[in-house]
Design an enzyme around this catalytic site. Structure first.
Site, short mmCIF file in Angstrom:
data_model
loop_
_atom_site.label_atom_id
_atom_site.label_comp_id
_atom_site.label_asym_id
_atom_site.label_seq_id
_atom_site.Cartn_x
_atom_site.Cartn_y
_atom_site.Cartn_z
CE1 TYR A 26 -3.16 -2.27 5.54
CE2 TYR A 26 -2.69 0.31 5.03
CZ TYR A 26 -3.49 -0.84 5.03
OH TYR A 26 -3.62 -1.22 3.25
CB SER A 55 -1.13 0.21 1.10
OG SER A 55 -1.34 0.77 1.74
#
Length: 255
Positions: free
Chosen positions: A169, A156
């Site tokens: 995350y 990501s």
């Protein structure tokens, strides 16, 4: 990507045999980017193993693939469980005779300040986003090292930049990017390609369910990212891309 969207997905007939003969395992394959990957790759002729924590949803995707003429198999998988991860790889090779591509796509997040982040939630994010790809890559490489293969890790833009309330995350995705590059260096001599795909914002439940007020015009269709992944798979044998970033034109988390 919803089930309704998936059922309306139409593969390009000109691409129907591009991945014929390939067996591809997609983790987190029952929704979002994972489901888009399954449909794009199946539509190009690959045999797709739809692996997901939720077996019923994986079966729904597999049935949609088969109804479109594809070859698919649904698999219940907790990627953070070492025994389950090893069994998933072994079962795939036993059932289909090979594993050409592993796509580590399964992911989760907890959005909250660090002082409110429960230790068990930190552990869950790490097990899914980082430990799982390590386990599956480790077991997949055993079967790929003789004939070669590909491991694709879905990272990501969160692996390159950071914003508040996403410490677990970010830590997991930065770690996944490092793991991916390390495996790229280590496995190349075995003819195993490893690529990290840094995906920007997508119109998937992962974002839309948590941020209902998000401007969807700034997000990309997950099918676009899935097509970029397919492009990586289709590269000539003598070429590998260690890292690729796929952004929507109006990406807000990247310049």
């Amino acid at each position: 990507m919803s089930t309704a969207q998936l059922s309306s997905y139409v593969a390009d007939p000109a691409e129907a045999s591009q991945l014929a003969g390939k067996t591809i395992l997609v983790t987190g394959g029952a929704s979002g980017l994972g489901a888009a990957l399954c449909h794009v790759l199946s539509g190009s002729g690959a045999t797709v193993i739809v692996a997901d924590l939720k077996l019923d949803k994986a079966q729904t995707v597999a049935q949609l693939l088969e109804s479109g003429g594809g070859k698919a198999h649904a698999l219940a998988l907790n990627v953070g469980d070492p025994a389950a991860a090893e069994q998933a790889i072994n079962d795939t090779v036993s059932r289909f005779g090979r594993l050409d591509v592993l796509i580590n796509n399964a992911g989760t997040d907890v959005t909250c300040p660090v002082e409110e982040l429960a230790i068990e939630d930190w552990d869950r994010v790490m097990k899914t986003n980082l430990y799982g790809p390590f386990l599956l890559s480790k077991f997949a490489a055993r079967h790929m090292k003789n004939g070669g293969g590909q491991i694709i890790n879905i990272a990501s833009t969160a692996a390159k930049r950071a914003w508040p309330n996403a410490s677990a995350y970010h830590a997991s995705k930065w770690g996944l990017l490092g793991l991916s590059h390390a495996l790229h260096a280590e496995l190349r001599p075995m003819n195993i390609k490893v690529t990290a795909v840094l995906a920007g914002g997508m119109r998937t439940p992962f974002l839309l369910d948590r941020f209902p007020d998000i401007d969807v015009s700034t997000l990309q269709d997950p099918v676009n990212v899935a097509r970029a992944v397919k492009g990586v798979i289709l590269l000539p044998e003598q070429t590998v891309i260690p890292e690729i970033m796929v952004l929507p034109m109006k990406e807000s988390s990247w310049p």
